[in-house]
Scaffold this motif. Structure first.
Motif, PDB file in Angstrom:
ATOM      1  N   PHE A   6       0.919  -1.220   0.071  1.00  0.00           N
ATOM      2  CA  PHE A   6       0.097  -0.207  -0.049  1.00  0.00           C
ATOM      3  C   PHE A   6       0.828   1.121   0.025  1.00  0.00           C
ATOM      4  O   PHE A   6       1.511   1.481   0.912  1.00  0.00           O
ATOM      5  CB  PHE A   6      -0.937  -0.097   1.467  1.00  0.00           C
ATOM      6  N   PRO A   7       0.940   1.808  -1.088  1.00  0.00           N
ATOM      7  CA  PRO A   7       1.792   3.041  -1.368  1.00  0.00           C
ATOM      8  C   PRO A   7       1.011   4.269  -0.365  1.00  0.00           C
ATOM      9  O   PRO A   7       0.016   4.277  -0.125  1.00  0.00           O
ATOM     10  CB  PRO A   7       2.032   3.559  -2.663  1.00  0.00           C
ATOM     11  N   PHE A   8       1.923   5.319  -0.132  1.00  0.00           N
ATOM     12  CA  PHE A   8       1.517   6.531   0.670  1.00  0.00           C
ATOM     13  C   PHE A   8       0.791   7.458  -0.358  1.00  0.00           C
ATOM     14  O   PHE A   8       1.382   7.439  -1.665  1.00  0.00           O
ATOM     15  CB  PHE A   8       2.317   7.102   1.416  1.00  0.00           C
ATOM     16  N   HIS A   9      -0.088   8.162   0.069  1.00  0.00           N
ATOM     17  CA  HIS A   9      -0.752   9.163  -0.823  1.00  0.00           C
ATOM     18  C   HIS A   9      -0.214  10.468  -0.448  1.00  0.00           C
ATOM     19  O   HIS A   9      -0.088  10.803   0.728  1.00  0.00           O
ATOM     20  CB  HIS A   9      -2.131   9.242  -0.606  1.00  0.00           C
ATOM     21  N   PHE A  10       0.706  11.093  -1.374  1.00  0.00           N
ATOM     22  CA  PHE A  10       1.465  12.109  -1.196  1.00  0.00           C
ATOM     23  C   PHE A  10       0.693  13.463  -1.675  1.00  0.00           C
ATOM     24  O   PHE A  10       0.341  13.681  -2.875  1.00  0.00           O
ATOM     25  CB  PHE A  10       2.926  12.368  -1.829  1.00  0.00           C
ATOM     26  N   ALA A  11       0.094  14.323  -0.562  1.00  0.00           N
ATOM     27  CA  ALA A  11      -0.440  15.656  -1.054  1.00  0.00           C
ATOM     28  C   ALA A  11       0.592  16.324  -1.607  1.00  0.00           C
ATOM     29  O   ALA A  11       1.797  16.287  -1.036  1.00  0.00           O
ATOM     30  CB  ALA A  11      -1.281  16.120   0.009  1.00  0.00           C
ATOM     31  N   THR A  12       0.284  17.217  -2.464  1.00  0.00           N
ATOM     32  CA  THR A  12       1.538  18.239  -3.089  1.00  0.00           C
ATOM     33  C   THR A  12       2.212  18.964  -1.898  1.00  0.00           C
ATOM     34  O   THR A  12       3.404  19.004  -2.092  1.00  0.00           O
ATOM     35  CB  THR A  12       0.708  19.242  -4.087  1.00  0.00           C
ATOM     36  N   ALA A  13       1.466  19.392  -1.199  1.00  0.00           N
ATOM     37  CA  ALA A  13       2.096  20.353   0.202  1.00  0.00           C
ATOM     38  C   ALA A  13       3.024  19.631   0.990  1.00  0.00           C
ATOM     39  O   ALA A  13       3.964  20.036   1.565  1.00  0.00           O
ATOM     40  CB  ALA A  13       1.123  21.042   0.782  1.00  0.00           C
ATOM     41  N   TYR A  14       2.856  18.237   0.970  1.00  0.00           N
ATOM     42  CA  TYR A  14       3.571  17.380   1.904  1.00  0.00           C
ATOM     43  C   TYR A  14       5.005  16.864   1.081  1.00  0.00           C
ATOM     44  O   TYR A  14       5.785  16.361   1.746  1.00  0.00           O
ATOM     45  CB  TYR A  14       2.787  16.419   2.286  1.00  0.00           C
ATOM     46  N   ARG A  15       5.051  17.089  -0.010  1.00  0.00           N
ATOM     47  CA  ARG A  15       6.272  16.463  -0.906  1.00  0.00           C
ATOM     48  C   ARG A  15       7.528  17.075  -0.569  1.00  0.00           C
ATOM     49  O   ARG A  15       8.390  16.271  -0.312  1.00  0.00           O
ATOM     50  CB  ARG A  15       5.799  16.481  -2.600  1.00  0.00           C
ATOM     51  N   LEU A  16       7.498  18.364  -0.500  1.00  0.00           N
ATOM     52  CA  LEU A  16       8.848  18.968  -0.251  1.00  0.00           C
ATOM     53  C   LEU A  16       9.228  18.752   1.140  1.00  0.00           C
ATOM     54  O   LEU A  16      10.444  18.449   1.362  1.00  0.00           O
ATOM     55  CB  LEU A  16       8.938  20.501  -0.514  1.00  0.00           C
ATOM     56  N   PRO A  17       8.488  18.784   2.285  1.00  0.00           N
ATOM     57  CA  PRO A  17       9.024  18.655   3.627  1.00  0.00           C
ATOM     58  C   PRO A  17       9.384  17.126   3.681  1.00  0.00           C
ATOM     59  O   PRO A  17      10.268  16.751   4.322  1.00  0.00           O
ATOM     60  CB  PRO A  17       7.820  18.769   4.510  1.00  0.00           C
ATOM     61  N   ALA A  18       8.605  16.214   3.103  1.00  0.00           N
ATOM     62  CA  ALA A  18       8.821  14.769   3.043  1.00  0.00           C
ATOM     63  C   ALA A  18      10.253  14.480   2.607  1.00  0.00           C
ATOM     64  O   ALA A  18      11.188  13.733   2.957  1.00  0.00           O
ATOM     65  CB  ALA A  18       7.878  13.959   2.355  1.00  0.00           C
ATOM     66  N   LEU A  19      10.476  15.032   1.188  1.00  0.00           N
ATOM     67  CA  LEU A  19      11.740  15.057   0.596  1.00  0.00           C
ATOM     68  C   LEU A  19      13.043  15.441   1.317  1.00  0.00           C
ATOM     69  O   LEU A  19      14.152  14.570   1.113  1.00  0.00           O
ATOM     70  CB  LEU A  19      11.716  15.773  -0.858  1.00  0.00           C
ATOM     71  N   ALA A  20      12.853  16.402   2.177  1.00  0.00           N
ATOM     72  CA  ALA A  20      13.933  16.947   3.076  1.00  0.00           C
ATOM     73  C   ALA A  20      14.554  15.623   4.071  1.00  0.00           C
ATOM     74  O   ALA A  20      15.604  15.752   4.301  1.00  0.00           O
ATOM     75  CB  ALA A  20      13.816  18.130   3.766  1.00  0.00           C
ATOM     76  N   PHE A  21      13.650  14.763   4.358  1.00  0.00           N
ATOM     77  CA  PHE A  21      14.027  13.771   5.202  1.00  0.00           C
ATOM     78  C   PHE A  21      14.057  12.384   4.373  1.00  0.00           C
ATOM     79  O   PHE A  21      13.893  11.191   5.286  1.00  0.00           O
ATOM     80  CB  PHE A  21      12.974  13.624   6.312  1.00  0.00           C
ATOM     81  N   GLY A  22      14.140  12.490   3.051  1.00  0.00           N
ATOM     82  CA  GLY A  22      14.280  11.225   2.443  1.00  0.00           C
ATOM     83  C   GLY A  22      13.131  10.471   2.180  1.00  0.00           C
ATOM     84  O   GLY A  22      13.200   9.216   2.076  1.00  0.00           O
TER      85      GLY A  22
END
Length: 128
Positions: A6-22
Motif C-alpha cells: 500500500f503506497p502512501f498518498h502524497f499531497a502536493t504540499a507534503y512532498r517537499l517537507p517529506a523529501l527533506a527527510f528522504g
C-alpha cells in the motif's frame, strides 16, 4: 493472502517537507503479509505481527504543521504518525507497543497513523 503493498498518498504540499527527510513515493509504503505489518517511511520503519493489531480507526483532518515531514510522535499517547497528507488515514492500535521513531527502539508506540492511498483497502486487508 500472500502479501500486498500500500503506497502512501502524497499531497502536493507534503512532498517537499517529506523529501527533506528522504521520504518519497519510492521510499514510503506499507507491506502486509499473512504474518506481518511493515511500514517503510524513508529511513524509518516499523514492523509488527498482524496478531498484534488490536483495532483500526479511519481518521483525518490533520494540521499540516503537526504532520508534514518526518514521522511525528504524539506526546499525549506516544503514537507515531507516518503522514503524507492531512485528509485520510488509518490509525492502527497495537496490543503491545512497537518501536519505530528512534533507532534504539526505546520509544514504543501503542499505535501508528498511516496515510496510504487506499485507506479502505488497507483496513479491509488488516481486518480480514
Amino acid at each position: 493472502m500472500n502479501g500486498a503493498r500500500f503506497p502512501f498518498h502524497f499531497a502536493t504540499a507534503y512532498r517537499l517537507p517529506a523529501l527533506a527527510f528522504g521520504i518519497t513515493p519510492r521510499t514510503a509504503w506499507v507491506d502486509l503479509t499473512d504474518e506481518d505489518l511493515r511500514v517503510r517511511y524513508g529511513p524509518w520503519s516499523l514492523r509488527t505481527t498482524r496478531d498484534n493489531v488490536a483495532s483500526l480507526q479511519r481518521t483525518g483532518g490533520f494540521a499540516f504543521v503537526k504532520t508534514a515531514g518526518p514521522p511525528h510522535l504524539s506526546f499525549a499517547d506516544r503514537g507515531i504518525s507516518f503522514t503524507t497528507n492531512g485528509e485520510d488515514a488509518v490509525c492502527v492500535s497495537f496490543q503491545e507497543p512497537v518501536p519505530g521513531i528512534d533507532p534504539t527502539g526505546r520509544i514504543r508506540h501503542p499505535g501508528a497513523t498511516l496515510t496510504v492511498a487506499d485507506v479502505p483497502g488497507l483496513m479491509a486487508a488488516l481486518a480480514g
